[in-house]
Scaffold this motif. Structure first.
Motif, mmCIF file in Angstrom:
data_model
loop_
_atom_site.group_PDB
_atom_site.id
_atom_site.type_symbol
_atom_site.label_atom_id
_atom_site.label_comp_id
_atom_site.label_asym_id
_atom_site.label_seq_id
_atom_site.Cartn_x
_atom_site.Cartn_y
_atom_site.Cartn_z
ATOM 1 N N THR A 133 0.827 -1.205 0.000
ATOM 2 C CA THR A 133 0.000 0.000 0.000
ATOM 3 C C THR A 133 0.865 1.260 0.000
ATOM 4 O OG1 THR A 133 -0.144 -0.042 2.421
ATOM 5 C CG2 THR A 133 -1.896 -1.140 1.203
ATOM 6 N N THR A 134 2.132 1.136 0.399
ATOM 7 C CA THR A 134 3.027 2.290 0.433
ATOM 8 C C THR A 134 3.508 2.689 -0.952
ATOM 9 O OG1 THR A 134 3.706 1.750 2.680
ATOM 10 C CG2 THR A 134 5.184 3.168 1.481
ATOM 11 N N ILE A 135 3.150 1.957 -1.981
ATOM 12 C CA ILE A 135 3.485 2.395 -3.334
ATOM 13 C C ILE A 135 2.888 3.773 -3.607
ATOM 14 C CG2 ILE A 135 1.491 1.338 -4.489
ATOM 15 C CD1 ILE A 135 3.421 0.568 -6.780
ATOM 16 N N ARG A 136 1.803 4.097 -2.906
ATOM 17 C CA ARG A 136 1.166 5.407 -3.078
ATOM 18 C C ARG A 136 2.127 6.545 -2.750
ATOM 19 N NH1 ARG A 136 -3.680 4.450 0.991
ATOM 20 N NH2 ARG A 136 -1.869 3.759 2.171
ATOM 21 N N GLN A 137 2.944 6.341 -1.723
ATOM 22 C CA GLN A 137 3.934 7.349 -1.367
ATOM 23 C C GLN A 137 5.228 7.161 -2.161
ATOM 24 O OE1 GLN A 137 2.111 5.440 0.882
ATOM 25 N NE2 GLN A 137 2.169 6.372 2.903
ATOM 26 N N ALA A 138 5.646 5.898 -2.319
ATOM 27 C CA ALA A 138 6.963 5.620 -2.898
ATOM 28 C C ALA A 138 7.085 6.120 -4.330
ATOM 29 C CB ALA A 138 7.263 4.125 -2.831
ATOM 30 N N VAL A 139 6.011 6.040 -5.117
ATOM 31 C CA VAL A 139 6.110 6.451 -6.516
ATOM 32 C C VAL A 139 6.203 7.964 -6.672
ATOM 33 C CG1 VAL A 139 4.947 4.408 -7.413
ATOM 34 C CG2 VAL A 139 3.591 6.443 -6.816
ATOM 35 N N GLN A 140 6.047 8.706 -5.594
ATOM 36 C CA GLN A 140 6.262 10.151 -5.681
ATOM 37 C C GLN A 140 7.751 10.485 -5.735
ATOM 38 O OE1 GLN A 140 3.810 12.727 -3.123
ATOM 39 N NE2 GLN A 140 2.651 10.909 -2.519
ATOM 40 N N ILE A 141 8.604 9.501 -5.380
ATOM 41 C CA ILE A 141 10.045 9.703 -5.419
ATOM 42 C C ILE A 141 10.563 9.293 -6.796
ATOM 43 C CG2 ILE A 141 12.254 8.990 -4.435
ATOM 44 C CD1 ILE A 141 10.779 8.427 -1.807
ATOM 45 N N ALA A 142 11.192 10.228 -7.497
ATOM 46 C CA ALA A 142 11.745 9.918 -8.819
ATOM 47 C C ALA A 142 13.064 9.162 -8.693
ATOM 48 C CB ALA A 142 11.950 11.201 -9.619
ATOM 49 N N SER A 143 13.917 9.602 -7.771
ATOM 50 C CA SER A 143 15.218 8.967 -7.597
ATOM 51 C C SER A 143 15.795 9.393 -6.266
ATOM 52 C CB SER A 143 16.179 9.361 -8.733
ATOM 53 O OG SER A 143 16.427 10.761 -8.707
ATOM 54 N N SER A 144 16.824 8.676 -5.838
ATOM 55 C CA SER A 144 17.543 9.064 -4.629
ATOM 56 C C SER A 144 19.021 8.793 -4.842
ATOM 57 C CB SER A 144 17.024 8.311 -3.404
ATOM 58 O OG SER A 144 17.119 6.913 -3.578
ATOM 59 N N GLU A 145 19.849 9.559 -4.144
ATOM 60 C CA GLU A 145 21.297 9.478 -4.319
ATOM 61 C C GLU A 145 21.983 9.447 -2.959
ATOM 62 O OE1 GLU A 145 24.992 12.207 -6.104
ATOM 63 O OE2 GLU A 145 22.899 12.872 -6.296
ATOM 64 N N VAL A 146 22.835 8.434 -2.752
ATOM 65 C CA VAL A 146 23.608 8.345 -1.519
ATOM 66 C C VAL A 146 24.736 9.370 -1.584
ATOM 67 C CG1 VAL A 146 25.128 6.881 -0.145
ATOM 68 C CG2 VAL A 146 23.041 5.916 -1.158
ATOM 69 N N ILE A 147 24.714 10.318 -0.651
ATOM 70 C CA ILE A 147 25.761 11.340 -0.580
ATOM 71 C C ILE A 147 26.910 10.863 0.307
ATOM 72 C CG2 ILE A 147 26.286 13.735 0.004
ATOM 73 C CD1 ILE A 147 24.361 13.350 -2.385
ATOM 74 N N ASP A 148 26.561 10.305 1.442
ATOM 75 C CA ASP A 148 27.519 9.694 2.357
ATOM 76 C C ASP A 148 26.720 8.743 3.239
ATOM 77 O OD1 ASP A 148 26.479 11.127 4.679
ATOM 78 O OD2 ASP A 148 27.589 12.875 4.000
ATOM 79 N N THR A 150 25.364 8.817 6.038
ATOM 80 C CA THR A 150 24.223 9.342 6.792
ATOM 81 C C THR A 150 23.380 10.333 6.006
ATOM 82 O OG1 THR A 150 25.566 11.131 7.750
ATOM 83 C CG2 THR A 150 25.439 9.049 8.992
ATOM 84 N N THR A 151 23.625 10.494 4.714
ATOM 85 C CA THR A 151 22.915 11.511 3.929
ATOM 86 C C THR A 151 22.389 10.928 2.621
ATOM 87 O OG1 THR A 151 24.453 13.174 4.807
ATOM 88 C CG2 THR A 151 23.046 13.838 2.973
ATOM 89 N N LEU A 152 21.095 11.135 2.374
ATOM 90 C CA LEU A 152 20.449 10.683 1.142
ATOM 91 C C LEU A 152 19.742 11.874 0.511
ATOM 92 C CD1 LEU A 152 19.758 8.023 -0.497
ATOM 93 C CD2 LEU A 152 17.559 8.060 0.705
ATOM 94 N N LYS A 153 20.042 12.144 -0.761
ATOM 95 C CA LYS A 153 19.338 13.191 -1.493
ATOM 96 C C LYS A 153 18.190 12.560 -2.261
ATOM 97 C CE LYS A 153 19.755 16.832 -4.977
ATOM 98 N NZ LYS A 153 20.633 17.540 -5.938
ATOM 99 N N VAL A 154 16.993 13.125 -2.105
ATOM 100 C CA VAL A 154 15.775 12.577 -2.692
ATOM 101 C C VAL A 154 15.214 13.571 -3.693
ATOM 102 C CG1 VAL A 154 13.461 11.715 -2.207
ATOM 103 C CG2 VAL A 154 15.296 11.329 -0.551
ATOM 104 N N THR A 155 14.983 13.119 -4.919
ATOM 105 C CA THR A 155 14.375 13.953 -5.954
ATOM 106 C C THR A 155 12.956 13.460 -6.209
ATOM 107 O OG1 THR A 155 16.522 14.363 -6.986
ATOM 108 C CG2 THR A 155 14.554 14.765 -8.332
ATOM 109 N N MET A 156 12.007 14.374 -6.176
ATOM 110 C CA MET A 156 10.600 14.016 -6.311
ATOM 111 C C MET A 156 10.156 14.046 -7.776
ATOM 112 S SD MET A 156 9.976 13.577 -3.116
ATOM 113 C CE MET A 156 8.177 13.415 -3.089
ATOM 114 N N VAL A 157 9.150 13.262 -8.100
ATOM 115 C CA VAL A 157 8.548 13.310 -9.428
ATOM 116 C C VAL A 157 7.959 14.691 -9.679
ATOM 117 C CG1 VAL A 157 6.679 12.386 -10.855
ATOM 118 C CG2 VAL A 157 8.095 10.829 -9.479
ATOM 119 N N ALA A 158 7.298 15.227 -8.669
ATOM 120 C CA ALA A 158 6.751 16.584 -8.711
ATOM 121 C C ALA A 158 6.907 17.180 -7.324
ATOM 122 C CB ALA A 158 5.277 16.564 -9.129
ATOM 123 N N PRO A 159 7.055 18.481 -7.215
ATOM 124 C CA PRO A 159 7.260 19.079 -5.894
ATOM 125 C C PRO A 159 6.116 18.749 -4.936
ATOM 126 C CG PRO A 159 7.764 20.669 -7.608
ATOM 127 C CD PRO A 159 7.140 19.491 -8.292
#
Length: 512
Positions: A133-148, A150-159
Motif C-alpha cells: 500500500t506504500t506504493i502510493r507514497q513511494a512512486v512520488q520519489i523519482a530517484s535518490s542518491e547516496v551522498i555519504d 548518513t545523507t540521502l538526497k531525494v528527488t521528487m517526481v513533482a514538488p
C-alpha cells in the motif's frame, strides 16, 4: 469524549486519561520490565515492512516494533520529529529533500542502517509486484542518491513540500536489512531483521507474534518492556471485552461504540481526530459505477444515519461535510443526503437503457464491515432495478483485490490530517492509491494546487474546489468519521501515537 475529540479536527489529539502527544501517566517515571499484550485488527501477509500498513486498522505496533521509525509527526501541530533520522528538509519547495540519519545505526544482524539501506528499501517499494500500500507514497520519489553514509538526497517526481506527512504514514518509515530481504520471503519471515526496539521470537500464524527486547536498540534505555505478544482480533466486541477482562494491555480500535463503552468503564483511550473518513467506494472503472447516475442513485438511496445505528449503535459520527467546521479548510458544501424518490427515478432510467444496477460489496471479515455491507444490502432491497450482493473475504484477499482494482464496492478511506496526503492519494488521477478510479482534470488540478500552495488561504481555495468536485463525482458514501485510536489497560503507560493512530512500542511501560 469521542465526540469532543472529533471536534478538535486537525489541531490536537485527545484521549481518556492521557494525550496522544505525551502518553498516559505523564507524571510517573518509566519502569523497566514486563510484557505487554497487544491486539491488532488484521493478520499480516508476511513480515516484510512492504506488506504492513502503518494505520490503526492494520499492523502499526508490529511495524514500529520490528523496524523502529525514521521520524514521526507531532499530532498537536504536525511538525516532524526525528528518531533514527535527524532531518528531512527541502530548500526548493519540495522538489528535492535531504534525509540525514543518526550515525552508527545498525540492524540486528550487525549490518549498517545507513543511507544506502534506506535507498534500497525506498526503491523496492515502488515495485508493483510487492503489492504494498506504500506504493502510493513511494512512486512520488523519482530517484535518490547516496551522498555519504548518513545523507540521502531525494528527488521528487513533482514538488511536494508536505511529503514528510506522507512518509510517516507508511512503510517508507520502516527500514529493513537489505541483506536479510534478499534471502527471500520465507527466510525473512523466520528472521525479520530491522533496527527496531524489539525482535521476533516466534510467529504462529493466525495465533500470536512473540517479540522480545532488542538489547542493541539505538535509543537505550528504551524499550522499557521486555517483550510484546501481538494477536489479531478482527471483532471489535471481542477486542473490547478482552481489554475490560484483563486479557490485553493495548488494542487498536476502529469502532465508535466500542470506544465509548471502554471509556465509560474507566479504561484509557487515545483518539486521533481527523477529517474526511471512511467511505463505501464505488469502482469507476467498470459497470455499474462507471455511470455517474448509478453512483448518484446509491448515494440518494442509502440512509447513512440508519447505517450508523446498525453498525455503531448510533454512536458514530456521520460526515455532513468533508471537513469539520473547526478546520481551516472547511467549506459549507454538504455531502449527499437521502432522497428515495429521486433514487428510484435513476434506477428506473438506467434499467430502461438496459443497465439495471447490479453489484457486489466486497467485505472485510470484521463485524463492522459485514454489518455495514448487509445493512446497505437491506436498504437497497426496498428499491426496484437494483441488486446488491455481499462477498466476505479475509484481509489478505481483500487487500489484494483492492490493489488489483477487482471490486465493485469496497470500504476505503480518505482520512485527513494535513489534507494533501489523504485527498491527493485517494482521488488524484495519477495516484496509485486512487482505488476508485477517478480521473477528473479539475479535481486533479485542485489537488495539485493544494499541495503546492504556500499559504493556508491559497490552500483553502484549492480544497474548496476539491470538496465541490467530490460531491459532484460521487466516489462513495462517506458513512463515518474515522477513529484512529487505541484502548488500554489501566496498568499500561507511555502511550504515544503518531500519524493515523500508530503507537510507539518503545515508549510503553507497565506497572503490573
Amino acid at each position: 469524549m469521542v465526540a469532543a475529540c472529533a471536534g478538535a479536527l486537525l489541531f490536537s489529539a485527545c484521549g481518556g486519561t492521557g494525550s496522544a502527544a505525551g502518553g498516559q501517566s505523564e507524571g510517573g517515571e518509566p519502569v523497566a520490565g514486563g510484557v505487554a499484550r497487544v491486539l491488532q485488527t488484521g493478520e499480516p501477509r508476511n513480515l516484510d515492512p512492504a506488506s504492513l500498513s502503518n494505520t490503526w486498522a492494520h499492523q502499526p505496533v508490529l511495524g514500529n516494533a520490528l523496524y523502529g521509525t525514521l521520524m514521526i509527526n507531532n499530532l498537536e501541530n504536525f511538525d516532524l520529529e526525528y528518531k533514527m533520522a535527524t532531518g528531512f528538509s527541502t530548500t526548493d519547495g519540495g522538489a528535492t529533500f535531504t534525509l540525514t540519519l543518526q550515525p552508527g545505526l545498525k540492524f540486528t544482524d550487525g549490518t549498517p542502517l545507513d543511507s544506502a539501506a534506506v535507498k534500497f528499501n525506498w526503491d523496492r517499494l515502488r515495485d508493483p509486484a510487492l503489492g504494498s500500500t506504500t506504493i502510493r507514497q513511494a512512486v512520488q520519489i523519482a530517484s535518490s542518491e547516496v551522498i555519504d553514509p548518513t545523507t540521502l538526497k531525494v528527488t521528487m517526481v513533482a514538488p511536494n513540500p508536505h511529503f514528510g506527512q506522507s512518509l510517516v504514514a507508511g512503510a517508507l518509515n520502516w527500514i529493513a536489512s537489505p541483506s536479510a530481504l534478499q534471502k527471500g520471503q520465507a527466510a525473512f519471515d523466520a528472521n525479520p531483521v530491522g533496527a527496531g526496539p524489539f525482535t521476533l521470537v516466534e510467529w504462529v500464524r493466525q495465533d500470536k507474534i512473540e517479540l522480545q527486547k532488542n538489547p542493541g536498540y539505538w535509543d537505550a534505555p528504551k524499550p522499557y518492556l521486555e517483550g510484546l505478544t501481538i494477536k489479531t482480533v478482527s471483532d471489535s466486541n471481542q477486542r473490547v471485552n478482552t481489554i475490560m477482562t484483563g486479557g490485553a494491555d493495548l488494542s487498536s480500535e476502529t469502532n465508535w461504540a466500542s470506544l465509548n463503552k471502554v471509556e465509560a468503564a474507566g479504561y484509557p483511550t487515545e483518539v486521533v481526530p481527523t477529517g474526511g473518513g471512511q467511505f463505501v467506494a464505488m469502482n469507476f472503472r467498470r459497470a455499474p459505477f462507471d455511470d455517474e447516475r448509478a453512483r448518484r442513485a446509491i448515494g440518494l438511496a442509502v440512509d447513512l444515519d440508519a447505517i450508523n445505528t446498525i453498525v455503531y449503535n448510533g454512536e458514530g459520527v456521520v460526515p455532513k461535510t468533508l471537513f469539520e467546521e473547526s478546520s481551516p479548510y472547511y467549506a459549507d458544501i454538504p455531502l449527499p443526503t437521502p432522497n428515495s424518490e429521486e433514487a428510484q427515478k435513476l434506477f428506473d432510467a438506467l434499467a430502461a437503457e438496459g443497465k439495471p444496477v447490479s453489484f457486489t460489496f466486497l467485505s472485510y471479515p470484521t463485524t463492522e464491515s459485514k454489518t455495514l455491507a448487509e445493512g446497505l444490502q437491506a436498504q437497497l432491497s426496498a428499491f426496484d432495478n437494483v441488486e446488491a450482493k455481499v462477498e466476505v473475504v479475509d484481509f489478505a484477499v481483500a487487500t489484494a483485490r483492492a490493489g488489483a482494482r477487482d471490486f465493485d464496492m469496497i470500504i476505503s478511506s480518505a482520512v485527513v490530517q494535513d489534507p494533501d496526503f489523504g485527498l491527493w492519494t485517494a482521488f488524484h488521477g495519477a495516484s496509485p492509491g486512487n482505488f476508485v478510479g477517478i480521473n477528473d482534470p479539475e479535481l486533479s488540478a485542485a489537488l495539485d494546487a493544494g499541495r503546492n500552495a504556500e499559504s493556508v488561504e491559497e490552500r483553502k481555495v484549492a480544497y474548496e474546489t476539491v470538496q465541490r468536485r467530490l460531491v459532484e463525482l460521487n466516489p462513495g458514501l462517506w458513512y463515518v468519521r474515522a477513529v484512529p485510536s487505541v484502548t488500554a489497560s489501566k496498568s499500561l503507560n507511555g502511550i504515544d501515537l503518531y500519524t493515523l493512530g500508530s503507537p510507539l512500542p518503545e515508549e510503553l511501560w507497565t506497572t503490573k
